[in-house]
Scaffold this active site. Structure first.
Site, mmCIF file in Angstrom:
data_model
loop_
_atom_site.group_PDB
_atom_site.id
_atom_site.type_symbol
_atom_site.label_atom_id
_atom_site.label_comp_id
_atom_site.label_asym_id
_atom_site.label_seq_id
_atom_site.Cartn_x
_atom_site.Cartn_y
_atom_site.Cartn_z
ATOM 1 N N THR A 136 0.643 -1.296 -0.111
ATOM 2 C CA THR A 136 -0.075 -0.136 -0.238
ATOM 3 C C THR A 136 0.848 1.307 0.047
ATOM 4 O O THR A 136 0.612 2.174 -0.238
ATOM 5 C CB THR A 136 -0.824 0.015 1.214
ATOM 6 O OG1 THR A 136 -1.430 -1.262 1.077
ATOM 7 C CG2 THR A 136 -1.999 0.930 1.150
ATOM 8 N N VAL A 165 -1.356 -7.271 10.293
ATOM 9 C CA VAL A 165 -0.919 -6.354 9.299
ATOM 10 C C VAL A 165 -2.059 -6.078 8.244
ATOM 11 O O VAL A 165 -2.600 -6.954 7.462
ATOM 12 C CB VAL A 165 0.593 -6.640 8.589
ATOM 13 C CG1 VAL A 165 0.907 -5.781 7.572
ATOM 14 C CG2 VAL A 165 1.512 -6.977 9.808
ATOM 15 N N LYS A 182 4.325 -11.922 7.754
ATOM 16 C CA LYS A 182 2.855 -11.453 7.118
ATOM 17 C C LYS A 182 2.460 -12.506 6.337
ATOM 18 O O LYS A 182 2.864 -12.832 5.080
ATOM 19 C CB LYS A 182 2.762 -10.290 6.473
ATOM 20 C CG LYS A 182 1.507 -9.650 6.046
ATOM 21 C CD LYS A 182 1.533 -8.480 5.627
ATOM 22 C CE LYS A 182 0.191 -8.093 5.016
ATOM 23 N NZ LYS A 182 0.290 -6.733 4.105
ATOM 24 N N TYR A 201 7.408 -11.776 4.396
ATOM 25 C CA TYR A 201 5.965 -11.211 3.752
ATOM 26 C C TYR A 201 5.701 -12.154 2.466
ATOM 27 O O TYR A 201 6.308 -12.536 1.490
ATOM 28 C CB TYR A 201 6.185 -9.915 3.049
ATOM 29 C CG TYR A 201 4.963 -9.192 2.462
ATOM 30 C CD1 TYR A 201 3.740 -9.953 2.757
ATOM 31 C CD2 TYR A 201 4.898 -8.027 1.793
ATOM 32 C CE1 TYR A 201 2.517 -9.266 2.199
ATOM 33 C CE2 TYR A 201 3.991 -7.300 1.206
ATOM 34 C CZ TYR A 201 2.785 -7.838 1.461
ATOM 35 O OH TYR A 201 1.589 -7.424 0.868
#
Length: 299
Positions: A37, A194, A154, A125
């Site tokens: 993001t 997250v 994550k 991630y």
């Protein structure tokens, strides 16, 4: 998110400071900059340094600041990781090398290079939608055993069962942070969350985990259902990861304007009336969410 000036030409430092202050005011437990993001792919090295430096300075040690330092080039990932550490980051979030569809050995060498370069903890991630790499629970456990820095992930594979698989395969060594479906992920062993929703509903999206830890599972589900309505409203009218331009529009709606996204992403302005209509519908859900949080906070 990374705030940009109205023309998208530069990082808006003052907007970033105000945005960080908002996160602190509502009590978020930590922030991550330069993630998906955060549009990390569109920032220059100098802009990255600005975002990290301003964020770390504004937070002032009150909560952890993690920095996304992933890159398809291992050398760049290492350089960015070192620089984030020098600037005072508390940890890194690192996607595996994207585009190339690397082998497991290549992934291990990549993370090894990053871990050798810094002392900071590394949050893996796993996001196959963007990276074209799906790290198995077995591989995640192997990375945890090989590298002392690797203690978190994550998990955004969209397979909620993967949460339990990582916990079991690593024997609890790698702590899982949910990338979606927070309630189900928590019940399967996730220790954190997250999420992109903190960019415009930071209070509700962090309090949901407080509710879970307090054993208020059904209350957390009530919050999750409203967040899901927002998520589905965005997803129904925009390509994958359209949440970026909507996140910025919704942040502005919440009183914290941060500009629009950079190309090649579709800007909110380009969505026209469809985008404005969806934001109006989401605004109603956000108001409902505020009312719900007021009730839950009193109970």
């Amino acid at each position: 998110m990374t705030p940009f000036t109205p023309d998208g030409a530069t990082v808006d430092e003052q907007a970033l400071r105000r945005f960080v202050d908002w996160q602190l005011e509502v009590g978020v437990p930590g922030i991550i900059v330069l993630g998906t993001t955060g549009e990390f792919l569109t920032l220059s090295e100098a802009e990255r340094e600005t975002v990290v430096g301003v964020s770390v300075e504004q937070v002032g040690g009150r909560i952890p600041v993690l920095v996304g330092t992933m890159n398809a080039d291992t050398r760049v990932a290492v350089r960015q990781s070192r620089r984030a550490e020098e600037q005072g980051a508390d940890g890194l979030m690192v996607l595996p090398p994207y585009y190339y569809t690397p082998t497991e050995d290549e992934i291990i060498r990549y993370y090894g290079a990053v871990c050798d370069a810094v002392r900071l903890p590394v949050m893996l991630y796993n996001n196959p939608v963007t990276s074209n790499v799906d790290m198995s629970a077995r591989l995640v456990a192997e990375l945890g055993r090989r590298f002392d820095n690797v203690r978190y992930i994550k998990e955004s594979s969209q397979d909620v069962g993967r949460v339990r698989e990582v916990v079991d395969a690593s024997e609890g060594l790698v702590k899982v942070f949910a990338g979606e479906r927070v309630v189900d992920s928590y019940l399967l062993g996730a220790v954190g969350y997250v999420n992109p929703y903190g960019n415009y509903i930071p209070y509700a999206s962090h309090r949901i985990f407080d509710l879970l830890e307090a054993g208020r599972i059904e209350d957390a589900r009530r919050v999750q259902r409203l967040i899901d309505v927002i998520d589905h409203t965005i997803a129904a009218g925009h390509p994958t990861y359209g949440h970026q331009c909507y996140s910025k529009a919704l942040a502005a709606l919440a009183g914290h304007p941060v500009g629009d996204v950079r190309r090649p992403l579709t800007t909110f302005a380009e969505l026209g009336e469809e985008g404005r209509d969806r934001v109006r519908r989401i605004e109603a859900v956000m108001a409902e969410l505020d009312d719900l949080m007021s009730v839950l906070d009193k109970s």
